[in-house]
Scaffold this active site. Structure first.
Site, PDB file in Angstrom:
ATOM      1  N   SER A   1       0.580  -0.609  -0.276  1.00  0.00           N
ATOM      2  CA  SER A   1       0.359  -0.382  -0.022  1.00  0.00           C
ATOM      3  C   SER A   1       0.615   1.132  -0.512  1.00  0.00           C
ATOM      4  O   SER A   1       0.003   2.232  -0.317  1.00  0.00           O
ATOM      5  CB  SER A   1      -0.980   0.104   1.074  1.00  0.00           C
ATOM      6  OG  SER A   1      -0.296   0.209   2.390  1.00  0.00           O
TER       7      SER A   1
ATOM      8  N   ASN B   1       8.290  -8.208   2.277  1.00  0.00           N
ATOM      9  CA  ASN B   1       8.552  -6.539   2.261  1.00  0.00           C
ATOM     10  C   ASN B   1       7.288  -6.008   3.492  1.00  0.00           C
ATOM     11  O   ASN B   1       7.279  -5.186   4.013  1.00  0.00           O
ATOM     12  CB  ASN B   1       7.192  -5.684   0.553  1.00  0.00           C
ATOM     13  CG  ASN B   1       7.847  -4.185   1.424  1.00  0.00           C
ATOM     14  OD1 ASN B   1       8.597  -3.414   2.226  1.00  0.00           O
ATOM     15  ND2 ASN B   1       6.003  -3.592   1.691  1.00  0.00           N
TER      16      ASN B   1
ATOM     17  N   SER C   1      16.893  -5.713   7.886  1.00  0.00           N
ATOM     18  CA  SER C   1      17.135  -3.945   8.159  1.00  0.00           C
ATOM     19  C   SER C   1      18.274  -4.088   9.073  1.00  0.00           C
ATOM     20  O   SER C   1      18.737  -5.069   9.635  1.00  0.00           O
ATOM     21  CB  SER C   1      15.522  -3.309   9.294  1.00  0.00           C
ATOM     22  OG  SER C   1      16.261  -2.514   9.974  1.00  0.00           O
TER      23      SER C   1
ATOM     24  N   TYR D   1      11.226  -6.170  17.863  1.00  0.00           N
ATOM     25  CA  TYR D   1      11.144  -5.467  16.395  1.00  0.00           C
ATOM     26  C   TYR D   1      12.736  -6.386  16.194  1.00  0.00           C
ATOM     27  O   TYR D   1      12.829  -6.754  15.315  1.00  0.00           O
ATOM     28  CB  TYR D   1      11.456  -4.291  15.615  1.00  0.00           C
ATOM     29  CG  TYR D   1      11.339  -3.460  14.598  1.00  0.00           C
ATOM     30  CD1 TYR D   1      10.497  -3.945  13.558  1.00  0.00           C
ATOM     31  CD2 TYR D   1      12.697  -2.983  13.769  1.00  0.00           C
ATOM     32  CE1 TYR D   1      11.112  -3.592  12.122  1.00  0.00           C
ATOM     33  CE2 TYR D   1      12.810  -2.880  12.440  1.00  0.00           C
ATOM     34  CZ  TYR D   1      11.666  -2.810  11.952  1.00  0.00           C
ATOM     35  OH  TYR D   1      12.235  -2.400  10.503  1.00  0.00           O
ATOM     36  N   VAL D   2      13.155  -5.792  16.742  1.00  0.00           N
ATOM     37  CA  VAL D   2      15.029  -6.061  16.535  1.00  0.00           C
ATOM     38  C   VAL D   2      14.736  -8.076  16.722  1.00  0.00           C
ATOM     39  O   VAL D   2      15.583  -8.354  15.528  1.00  0.00           O
ATOM     40  CB  VAL D   2      15.713  -5.848  16.966  1.00  0.00           C
ATOM     41  CG1 VAL D   2      17.248  -6.399  17.451  1.00  0.00           C
ATOM     42  CG2 VAL D   2      16.389  -4.398  17.089  1.00  0.00           C
TER      43      VAL D   2
ATOM     44  N   THR E   1      12.643  -9.686  15.620  1.00  0.00           N
ATOM     45  CA  THR E   1      12.086 -10.172  14.536  1.00  0.00           C
ATOM     46  C   THR E   1      13.147 -10.126  13.143  1.00  0.00           C
ATOM     47  O   THR E   1      13.159 -11.396  12.279  1.00  0.00           O
ATOM     48  CB  THR E   1      10.924  -9.500  13.670  1.00  0.00           C
ATOM     49  OG1 THR E   1      11.367  -8.006  14.416  1.00  0.00           O
ATOM     50  CG2 THR E   1       9.520  -9.885  15.111  1.00  0.00           C
ATOM     51  N   LYS E   2      14.059  -9.053  13.041  1.00  0.00           N
ATOM     52  CA  LYS E   2      14.465  -8.332  12.650  1.00  0.00           C
ATOM     53  C   LYS E   2      16.401  -9.605  12.226  1.00  0.00           C
ATOM     54  O   LYS E   2      16.505  -9.736  11.030  1.00  0.00           O
ATOM     55  CB  LYS E   2      14.970  -7.209  11.898  1.00  0.00           C
ATOM     56  CG  LYS E   2      13.313  -5.948  11.426  1.00  0.00           C
ATOM     57  CD  LYS E   2      13.018  -6.778   9.761  1.00  0.00           C
ATOM     58  CE  LYS E   2      11.443  -5.998   9.852  1.00  0.00           C
ATOM     59  NZ  LYS E   2      11.173  -6.824   8.348  1.00  0.00           N
TER      60      LYS E   2
END
Length: 244
Positions: free
Chosen positions: A29, A95, A147, A160-161, A163-164
């Site tokens: 999106s 993505n 990332s 978040y870190v 997961t990346k």
């Protein structure tokens, strides 16, 4: 001697032609996903956009399939519909992703779980669906958006870190599984990018000194267009002057 002989020009091998190839892009999106879709269409690919909200694109080769990639049932249904309508997938760009901020002892449990469901489990679900056809075709390219946070720690961003880092580890492992089938796996590590990701992040705001999402999209498409025996495993990109 090198200096006394005429320079012999190396033959230039053509890039991979993606015209007419089917690409699935998740999280279409806005931001990097949207710009990647635009460039793939420009290069002649057929694009299946997967997301909860469609990209604002009107193009005969763009097809939207409403999908929450964190949901296994929806991924299976969208893959079935995509294959029935458009054929077998040659390119997958994982993505879709998001992050919540918080100290580890203050993180909301459901927010923590959702980050892993979307950023990690969703990536696995999509890869699991497309790989059998890629193996059959002996052709494919999977691009996973990690990332800079997938290479180091960031205070207040442990979920978040995490997961990346998982995205990084998955990419490094499966490229070894799939390379003999002619399938490439590229992990992309963007630094700060001018997207809506920073809308809910306290320590940074999106600004013009960050990278443009269209430039990252260009790097993604260029990695897909490489010669069949040229494999971009890791692609780290950063703004040259992040403070202007």
């Amino acid at each position: 001697m090198f200096g006394s002989e005429p320079f012999r020009r190396l033959s230039v091998l053509p890039n991979m032609d993606i015209k007419g190839k089917l690409a699935i892009v998740t999280g279409v999106s806005k931001g990097i996903g949207l710009e990647t879709v635009k460039l793939l269409l420009q290069e002649g690919a057929i694009v299946a956009g997967w997301g909860r909200t469609s990209a604002d694109i009107d193009h005969e080769n763009y097809h939207f399939f409403k999908t929450d990639v964190s949901n296994w049932d929806q991924v299976q249904a969208s893959f079935k519909a995509t294959k029935e309508k458009l054929g077998k997938t040659s390119i997958l760009v994982n993505n879709a992703g998001m992050g919540y901020q918080g100290l580890i002892h203050e993180m909301d449990v459901e927010e923590w779980k959702y980050m892993f469901d979307l950023n990690v489990h969703g990536l696995f679900y999509c890869i699991k669906q497309v790989v059998p056809d890629m193996i059959e075709m002996e052709e494919g390219h999977i691009v996973n958006l990690s990332s800079i946070a997938g290479t180091n720690g960031v205070k207040t961003m442990s979920g978040y870190v995490g997961t990346k880092h998982a995205v990084t580890g998955i990419g490094h492992s499966i490229f070894q599984e799939l390379r003999d089938h002619g399938i490439k796996v590229t992990t992309v590590y963007p630094g700060s990018t001018n997207t809506n990701f920073f809308d809910s992040i306290e320590f940074a705001n999106a600004n013009e000194n960050m990278m443009r999402p269209q430039d990252i999209a260009q790097s993604i498409v260029q990695s897909v267009q490489t010669h069949a025996n040229y494999h971009v495993v890791d692609l780290e990109v950063r703004p040259l002057k992040p403070k202007g």
